[in-house]
Design an enzyme around this catalytic site. Structure first.
Site, PDB file in Angstrom:
ATOM      1  N   GLU A 127       9.570  -5.780   6.342  1.00 43.60           N
ATOM      2  CA  GLU A 127       9.764  -7.431   5.893  1.00 43.60           C
ATOM      3  C   GLU A 127      10.631  -8.014   6.622  1.00 43.60           C
ATOM      4  OE1 GLU A 127      11.555  -6.181   1.931  1.00 43.60           O
ATOM      5  OE2 GLU A 127       9.816  -5.079   1.449  1.00 43.60           O
ATOM      6  N   HIS A 206       1.589  -4.918  -2.828  1.00 46.96           N
ATOM      7  CA  HIS A 206       2.225  -4.809  -4.128  1.00 46.96           C
ATOM      8  C   HIS A 206       1.492  -5.991  -5.105  1.00 46.96           C
ATOM      9  CE1 HIS A 206       5.176  -1.876  -3.605  1.00 46.96           C
ATOM     10  NE2 HIS A 206       5.799  -2.541  -2.530  1.00 46.96           N
ATOM     11  N   GLU A 235       2.232   0.779   0.064  1.00 48.45           N
ATOM     12  CA  GLU A 235       3.124   0.926  -1.058  1.00 48.45           C
ATOM     13  C   GLU A 235       2.240   0.536  -2.227  1.00 48.45           C
ATOM     14  OE1 GLU A 235       6.720  -1.037  -0.432  1.00 48.45           O
ATOM     15  OE2 GLU A 235       7.010  -0.199   1.561  1.00 48.45           O
TER      16      GLU A 235
END
Ligand code: XIL
Length: 299
Positions: A127, A206, A235
């Site tokens: 990130e 996500h 994820e």
């Protein structure tokens, strides 16, 4: 095949889950996790605050517990994550400049040395790019040490464990038209051109109303792959767990040879970091949801 892991293996891929150390005593949880998945990511236990709570004092008790569980149950492990802006212990937050840069390098070396040869792929940097349209890096203490911090981290990581695949991992880089996706793509292309060691890109995936699944997800996967890196969906969770979306994501990965595996971010809805979205493949009672069947049939 009758489990996600076995079904993924039919095409040489894996199907993983995030494991929370605190749940390993719950037999309903471990029964599903050990049966269905063949790759494990520690949900929090290998992050900076867990592994280096004080400078130079490394603690691997929680991470090892998950790693041991995975190996005992015949699963591989993705390492998550060496460098991330949140989850930093106070000592790290208090550093800047060359001291922070050195601490960053020491952290990568310390954690990777402990797990040397035992990790399929490490999320070396997590990130690091900004949301929105800037196309730039996220402001963080690491970023303020200089724009080259990411490549320094990857070079350090390669030397520390040459057997591990080295990934850049991020969220909101699923939609090919988004500036953030393009910014990460440009960094990976630059790294490949200049010989900075990078082996994979992790698309967190996500999906929610703020980042809805889009049909161009396959273009994102194939575009990164065309740069010469593996792509992993790292994820995955989907607000409401639409079976259609789960099947589409699975098909998108299967359509690209270098998409090597999919990890969902938790086992049951009740284990999810956003449990109110009921985003996973199993209900809180351990039942298989329609999304589970959609994924299994697509694999
Ligand atoms: C989340 C965990 O699921 C939570 O338990 C924790 O409180 C915060 O982190 N992107 C990532 C993951 O890379 O590490 C995050 O995991 C979710 C978003």
């Amino acid at each position: 095949a009758s489990t996600l892991g076995a079904a993924a293996q039919q095409s040489g891929r894996y199907f993983g889950t995030a494991i929370a150390g605190g749940r390993l005593g719950d037999s309903a949880y471990t029964t599903i996790a050990s049966r269905e998945f063949d790759m494990v990511t520690a949900e929090n236990e290998m992050k900076i605050d867990a592994t280096e709570p004080q400078r130079g004092r490394f603690v691997f008790t929680s991470g090892d517990r998950i790693h041991d569980w995975a190996v005992r149950n015949g699963k591989r492990v993705r390492g998550h994550t060496l460098l991330w802006h949140p989850g930093q212990p106070a000592w790290l937050q208090s550093l800047s400049g060359s001291a922070l840069r050195q601490a960053m390098i020491d952290h990568v070396n310390g954690v990777m040395a402990h797990y040397k040869g035992k990790i399929y792929a490490w999320d070396v940097v997590n990130e690091a790019f900004a949301d929105g349209n800037s196309g730039g890096r996220r402001d963080s203490n690491f970023q303020r040490t200089g724009n080259d911090w990411i490549e320094v981290a990857f070079r350090t990581a390669r030397a520390a464990d040459p057997a591990a695949k080295l990934c850049y991992n991020d969220y909101n880089i699923d939609n090919w038209t988004w500036a953030k996706t393009q910014a990460v793509y440009n960094m990976v292309r630059d790294f490949k051109q200049r010989g900075v060691p990078i082996d994979c890109v992790g698309l967190q995936a996500h999906f929610s109303s703020g980042n809805p699944y889009n049909g161009n997800f396959r273009t994102t996967i194939s575009s990164f792959a065309a740069l010469g890196v593996d792509v992993q969906i790292t994820e995955l969770d989907v607000q409401g767990a639409s079976p259609t979306t789960y099947a589409a994501v699975t098909n998108d990965c299967l359509a690209v040879p270098r998409c090597t595996g999919i990890t969902v971010w938790g086992v049951r809805d009740s284990d999810s970091w956003r449990s109110s979205d009921a985003p996973l493949l199993f209900g809180g009672d351990g039942s298989k949801k329609p999304a589970y069947t959609a994924v299994l049939n697509a694999l």
